[in-house]
Design a protein around this motif. Sequence first.
Motif, mmCIF file in Angstrom:
data_model
loop_
_atom_site.group_PDB
_atom_site.id
_atom_site.type_symbol
_atom_site.label_atom_id
_atom_site.label_comp_id
_atom_site.label_asym_id
_atom_site.label_seq_id
_atom_site.Cartn_x
_atom_site.Cartn_y
_atom_site.Cartn_z
ATOM 1 N N GLY A 265 0.814 -1.223 0.000
ATOM 2 C CA GLY A 265 0.000 0.000 0.000
ATOM 3 C C GLY A 265 0.835 1.255 0.000
ATOM 4 N N ILE A 266 1.929 1.216 -0.737
ATOM 5 C CA ILE A 266 2.842 2.364 -0.868
ATOM 6 C C ILE A 266 2.885 2.741 -2.342
ATOM 7 N N SER A 267 2.707 4.034 -2.633
ATOM 8 C CA SER A 267 2.603 4.432 -4.040
ATOM 9 C C SER A 267 3.954 4.416 -4.754
ATOM 10 N N GLY A 268 5.039 4.654 -4.008
ATOM 11 C CA GLY A 268 6.356 4.644 -4.646
ATOM 12 C C GLY A 268 6.819 6.024 -5.069
ATOM 13 N N ILE A 270 9.120 9.282 -5.296
ATOM 14 C CA ILE A 270 10.568 9.347 -5.517
ATOM 15 C C ILE A 270 11.330 9.346 -4.181
ATOM 16 N N GLN A 271 10.765 10.023 -3.178
ATOM 17 C CA GLN A 271 11.471 10.077 -1.882
ATOM 18 C C GLN A 271 11.439 8.734 -1.157
ATOM 19 N N HIS A 272 10.420 7.939 -1.426
ATOM 20 C CA HIS A 272 10.393 6.602 -0.832
ATOM 21 C C HIS A 272 11.392 5.702 -1.561
ATOM 22 N N ASP A 304 -6.019 -5.893 -4.042
ATOM 23 C CA ASP A 304 -6.349 -5.390 -2.708
ATOM 24 C C ASP A 304 -5.401 -6.004 -1.669
ATOM 25 N N LEU A 305 -4.678 -5.145 -0.989
ATOM 26 C CA LEU A 305 -3.700 -5.641 -0.021
ATOM 27 C C LEU A 305 -4.366 -6.452 1.087
ATOM 28 N N PHE A 306 -5.616 -6.107 1.403
ATOM 29 C CA PHE A 306 -6.283 -6.817 2.505
ATOM 30 C C PHE A 306 -6.568 -8.275 2.132
#
Lengths: 321, 260
Positions: A265-268, A270-272, A304-306
Amino acid sequence: MARRILVFAEQREGRLRKSALEAAGLGRQLGGEVHALIVAEKAAPAAEQLAACGLARIHTVEDPRLALYWNEGYLAALDRAVETLQPDLVLLSATAMGRDLAAGLAARRGMPLMSSCISLREAEGSFEAVKSMYGGKVFATLRAVRTPAVATLRPGAFPAAPAADGRPSTEPLAVDLPAEVRARTVGLEKQAEGQIDVQEAEVVVSGGRGLKEPANFALVERLATVLGGAVGASRAAVDAGWIDHGHQVGQTGKTISPKLYIAVGISGAIQHLAGMRTAKCIVAINKDPDAPIFAAADYGLVGDLFKIVPRLAEEIEKAKS
Amino acid sequence: MKIAVCVKQVPSSEARVQLAADGKSVALADAEMVVNPYDEFAVEEALRIKEARGGGEVIVVSVGPESAQAEVRKCLAMGADRGIVVQDPALLGGDGLSTARILAAVLAELQPDLVLCGKLTIDVESDLVAVGLAELLGLPHAALVTHIEWTGERTLRARREIEGGREVVELGLPALISVEKGINEPRYASLKGIMAAKRKPIEVARPDLPAERVGPGAAGVRVVAVAPPPERTGGRKFAGEAEVIVSQVVELLRSEAKVL
Ligand SMILES: Cc1cc2nc3c(=O)[nH]c(=O)nc-3n(C[C@H](O)[C@H](O)[C@H](O)COP(=O)(O)OP(=O)(O)OC[C@H]3O[C@@H](n4cnc5c(N)ncnc54)[C@H](O)[C@@H]3O)c2cc1C
Ligand SMILES: Nc1ncnc2c1ncn2[C@@H]1O[C@H](COP(=O)(O)O)[C@@H](O)[C@H]1O
């Protein structure tokens, strides 16, 4: 004259850090005479762990005042070792302790410093290293224009020293520690028992805003536990107060190179990516097929991550047993 | 209390960074420039200390091109009292140690009670300047600090972030502290602050340092090549029933990536 390398073998509370074995591994790979320095209240446990790494010699500085990290005392010991051994290269880990000592040593002795290296080799009688700059947008090759040079190594970026026959001799090194302690470490506040630090872990499972609420971090924790890994987080999750900043991965968090990184559930942003793009294998779970994290991922699961994360934990548990 | 804050002008973390034609540097022509984010935390902390004590002076010090004055001005708009910049081309273009030496020359003259730095610059990430500066100035220091608690007029307890926890360090002034994210939330400059900043002084300092010590000729570390980050190849996306795609990926993690 043969090349000589000094490895600062970081330990805390008698436990050698995994990244110290990585520094020893690079030293051996570069070749020449590899020495290690252990600074501690009691050096024996760490020396024991280092003994099988094929080093030439282990030097120890022991003092009750060195039980916790004391920057001026530790630097005095490292400086003395450099003075005595005259190495061509000093290797430390890019950890809170290693970075502190490397900067202090470089300033004290006017030595070139290459920080957070992800690779390092000999070049034209000196050393060349690759590091990431501009939050991972650029990989720069730096050259130390003179020796002796200092380098800090990004934890996880180098293989640990393989076991070797023969045991190095261990010798105490006499050091005049500063008489006065000006910056005194009075305590350690550790993460909860059983939690693995993201910078130490071979596997990191990170959660982001897609988790919706703090309680759902349990899903990430379960997957991390199954994998024997650590829990990381995006800044959005940290800023929302779902998890402590110590877990944040990215430009304003930790920069890590684990064997396996799973982004949940992380968009990605640039800072990540700046904090995890050098992981060896990246898995992303996101319901948005166009999320930028997928461009960085080796394996992307769209959905869906869930539904996916509990299933993933289950299957991996099965695969492992 | 006199507090000096070291700030650097850097391209914003959103900026597109292009490789220059020489293969050794980057082109930042259109990049939006900002105060290094960690240095913004340092400025904020300095202002809070001054406010809590009802007095004192916050001086922003920056080494960089003339354009870096804009970033110093932003710090003055937040509330800092004055700025000092070093923009002598003969001194610039060195490595981190060179920068630390220039800052040390300026600060030795200034004699602040407290020096605040960021933990890292987000452009070249030299990871030397803050702690190296403490060493050159002969000051005790604590790096990567996420919390400062004042235990007396001139004594403090700092919490610094280490792997797996926090170290609690006690020290007295004069001292240098490098700050980590989490220490505070920097304020936005108010309109009034921006107006007031226009009248605040920025002094151009010219420390007299020999060319063997600072600048490009003295650099112990040179960038010999820059490249884009290695492409991640072979990335594959899986969509469909959760059970199906999870099984596929777990199998690949085991047999192909060999990480299980
Ligand atoms: C100076 C600066 C420094 C920064 N430093 C960092 C840093 O160190 N680390 C960092 O992480 N960020 C950092 N950021 C912030 C960064 O820009 C992003 O805002 C942040 O990473 C976003 O976090 P996120 O991916 O968790 O949230 P979002 O961007 O909101 O993404 C959430 C994702 O979850 C997905 N999702 C939602 N529901 C589900 C579901 N049910 N199943 C599957 N997927 C779902 C969405 O599709 C979305 O892609 C920084 C920003 C700046 C300006
Ligand atoms: N050119 C500069 N001018 C002023 N301060 C600087 C400069 N470069 C670095 N610093 C300070 O030193 C800190 C650490 O930077 P670095 O060691 O370069 O990663 C920064 O966060 C700043 O506080």
